[in-house]
Design a protein around this motif. Structure first.
Motif, mmCIF file in Angstrom:
data_model
loop_
_atom_site.group_PDB
_atom_site.id
_atom_site.type_symbol
_atom_site.label_atom_id
_atom_site.label_comp_id
_atom_site.label_asym_id
_atom_site.label_seq_id
_atom_site.Cartn_x
_atom_site.Cartn_y
_atom_site.Cartn_z
ATOM 1 N N LEU A 184 -38.670 41.027 69.473
ATOM 2 C CA LEU A 184 -38.535 39.593 69.237
ATOM 3 C C LEU A 184 -38.413 39.301 67.746
ATOM 4 O O LEU A 184 -37.637 38.423 67.338
ATOM 5 N N SER A 185 -39.159 40.028 66.940
ATOM 6 C CA SER A 185 -39.086 39.811 65.494
ATOM 7 C C SER A 185 -37.707 40.177 64.947
ATOM 8 O O SER A 185 -37.201 39.525 64.016
ATOM 9 N N THR A 186 -37.064 41.196 65.544
ATOM 10 C CA THR A 186 -35.712 41.568 65.118
ATOM 11 C C THR A 186 -34.715 40.468 65.484
ATOM 12 O O THR A 186 -33.822 40.142 64.701
ATOM 13 N N VAL A 187 -34.880 39.891 66.675
ATOM 14 C CA VAL A 187 -34.020 38.778 67.075
ATOM 15 C C VAL A 187 -34.161 37.625 66.080
ATOM 16 O O VAL A 187 -33.168 37.068 65.606
ATOM 17 N N LYS A 188 -35.397 37.285 65.762
ATOM 18 C CA LYS A 188 -35.634 36.178 64.834
ATOM 19 C C LYS A 188 -35.023 36.471 63.465
ATOM 20 O O LYS A 188 -34.502 35.564 62.803
ATOM 21 N N SER A 189 -35.074 37.725 63.059
ATOM 22 C CA SER A 189 -34.473 38.108 61.779
ATOM 23 C C SER A 189 -32.965 37.904 61.807
ATOM 24 O O SER A 189 -32.374 37.392 60.841
ATOM 25 N N HIS A 190 -32.325 38.290 62.927
ATOM 26 C CA HIS A 190 -30.881 38.090 63.060
ATOM 27 C C HIS A 190 -30.531 36.600 63.082
ATOM 28 O O HIS A 190 -29.533 36.181 62.487
ATOM 29 N N ILE A 191 -31.331 35.805 63.771
ATOM 30 C CA ILE A 191 -31.086 34.360 63.841
ATOM 31 C C ILE A 191 -31.186 33.753 62.437
ATOM 32 O O ILE A 191 -30.348 32.931 62.031
ATOM 33 N N THR A 192 -32.199 34.165 61.695
ATOM 34 C CA THR A 192 -32.367 33.667 60.330
ATOM 35 C C THR A 192 -31.171 34.051 59.465
ATOM 36 O O THR A 192 -30.659 33.234 58.681
ATOM 37 N N SER A 193 -30.698 35.286 59.616
ATOM 38 C CA SER A 193 -29.535 35.739 58.856
ATOM 39 C C SER A 193 -28.298 34.932 59.221
ATOM 40 O O SER A 193 -27.515 34.540 58.339
ATOM 41 N N LEU A 194 -28.117 34.645 60.509
ATOM 42 C CA LEU A 194 -26.972 33.850 60.951
ATOM 43 C C LEU A 194 -27.033 32.446 60.358
ATOM 44 O O LEU A 194 -26.025 31.910 59.888
ATOM 45 N N MET A 195 -28.208 31.832 60.382
ATOM 46 C CA MET A 195 -28.343 30.488 59.825
ATOM 47 C C MET A 195 -28.000 30.483 58.341
ATOM 48 O O MET A 195 -27.330 29.573 57.852
ATOM 49 N N THR A 196 -28.430 31.521 57.636
ATOM 50 C CA THR A 196 -28.148 31.613 56.204
ATOM 51 C C THR A 196 -26.651 31.780 55.953
ATOM 52 O O THR A 196 -26.058 31.076 55.126
ATOM 53 N N LYS A 197 -26.026 32.685 56.680
ATOM 54 C CA LYS A 197 -24.606 32.962 56.461
ATOM 55 C C LYS A 197 -23.710 31.799 56.892
ATOM 56 O O LYS A 197 -22.662 31.558 56.293
ATOM 57 N N LEU A 198 -24.119 31.087 57.942
ATOM 58 C CA LEU A 198 -23.276 30.019 58.481
ATOM 59 C C LEU A 198 -23.641 28.645 57.915
ATOM 60 O O LEU A 198 -22.960 27.657 58.211
ATOM 61 N N GLY A 199 -24.725 28.564 57.154
ATOM 62 C CA GLY A 199 -25.168 27.272 56.659
ATOM 63 C C GLY A 199 -25.677 26.391 57.782
ATOM 64 O O GLY A 199 -25.582 25.164 57.732
ATOM 65 N N ALA A 200 -26.234 27.013 58.817
ATOM 66 C CA ALA A 200 -26.754 26.284 59.979
ATOM 67 C C ALA A 200 -28.257 26.091 59.840
ATOM 68 O O ALA A 200 -28.954 26.948 59.290
ATOM 69 N N ARG A 201 -28.751 24.979 60.349
ATOM 70 C CA ARG A 201 -30.179 24.698 60.252
ATOM 71 C C ARG A 201 -30.955 25.098 61.488
ATOM 72 O O ARG A 201 -32.177 25.168 61.465
ATOM 73 N N ASN A 202 -30.260 25.328 62.598
ATOM 74 C CA ASN A 202 -30.933 25.725 63.835
ATOM 75 C C ASN A 202 -29.929 26.407 64.748
ATOM 76 O O ASN A 202 -28.732 26.495 64.445
ATOM 77 N N ARG A 203 -30.391 26.869 65.899
ATOM 78 C CA ARG A 203 -29.528 27.642 66.791
ATOM 79 C C ARG A 203 -28.475 26.775 67.466
ATOM 80 O O ARG A 203 -27.431 27.282 67.877
ATOM 81 N N VAL A 204 -28.726 25.477 67.589
ATOM 82 C CA VAL A 204 -27.692 24.593 68.123
ATOM 83 C C VAL A 204 -26.475 24.602 67.204
ATOM 84 O O VAL A 204 -25.327 24.710 67.658
ATOM 85 N N GLU A 205 -26.710 24.505 65.906
ATOM 86 C CA GLU A 205 -25.598 24.524 64.955
ATOM 87 C C GLU A 205 -24.909 25.885 64.931
ATOM 88 O O GLU A 205 -23.703 25.972 64.707
ATOM 89 N N ILE A 206 -25.661 26.949 65.200
ATOM 90 C CA ILE A 206 -25.047 28.275 65.325
ATOM 91 C C ILE A 206 -24.075 28.285 66.496
ATOM 92 O O ILE A 206 -22.936 28.754 66.390
#
Length: 223
Positions: A184-206
């Motif tokens: 689960l921590s790895t998933v959260k790390s990937h989500i955080t990386s995606l938000m950073t790279k995409l300029g998204a604030r949450n998973r909806v914006e992803i």
């Protein structure tokens, strides 16, 4: 940890019912109620609840504008907002998500779905009523974005593309962890990386970015 919630709906009987349903759930406490959008925004800013549950149609400010003021672009410390409505209209859903909502439910969703949406929003996940998810994303993907989608600040890795696809299909962090056999921590790390790279604030914006860039995912597909 108890999840604090405020409920805003201009119909007293609905507002009271939602508060009673949520208050009966373990680990959830309703700490405030509002009868219109302006009151809801003021209450949310004062109490800083973990989750705001807003009706779309309210006097003074509607739920979409109230959401935008608490969670929209430019808000430094956004709150988690779940929008709930009687009306299964694509334009409402899209506007709510664009305004920063982390969930969208119909009022006939039931107590279990309501509590799931609140818990998901509090955890940083997003829950959209299954009846509207696939249709919503397909409709607005076909229409195209209002502006060219932003490009990632750095290229996505293969694993991030996989996580992106799972998020776009509406998968939760736990489901993604099970699908790819990662923690689960790895998933959260990937989500955080995606938000950073995409300029998204949450998973909806992803998820919205995935569809705006033409990526096609089967929202009905299982893990």
């Amino acid at each position: 940890m108890t999840i604090s919630v405020i409920v805003a709906d201009d119909q007293e009987i609905v507002r009271t019912g939602l508060a009673m349903i949520l208050g009966a759930q373990p680990g959830i406490e309703v700490i405030g109620q509002a009868a219109d959008g302006r009151e809801a925004v003021a209450l949310a800013r004062r109490l800083r609840p973990d989750v705001c549950l807003f009706d779309i149609r309210m006097p003074e400010l509607d739920g979409i504008e109230a959401t935008r003021r608490l969670a929209g672009p430019g808000v430094d410390d956004p709150l988690a907002v779940v929008v709930i409505t009687t009306f299964d209209l694509d334009e409402y859903v899209y506007a709510a998500l664009r305004a920063g909502a982390q969930g969208f439910l119909l009022k006939n969703a039931g107590a279990d779905m309501l509590s799931q949406a609140v818990r998901a929003a509090a955890a940083g996940d997003a829950l959209i009523a299954p009846s509207v998810t696939a249709r919503l994303l397909a409709t607005f993907a076909a229409a195209g974005p209002a502006a060219p989608p932003r490009q990632p600040v750095d290229p996505l890795t293969d694993r991030e593309e996989q996580i992106l696809a799972a998020v776009a299909r509406g998968r939760t962090n736990n489901e993604i962890a099970g699908e790819f056999h990662i923690t689960l921590s790895t998933v959260k790390s990937h989500i955080t990386s995606l938000m950073t790279k995409l300029g998204a604030r949450n998973r909806v914006e992803i998820a919205m970015w995935a569809y705006e860039t033409g990526r096609k995912y089967d929202t009905a597909a299982g893990p």
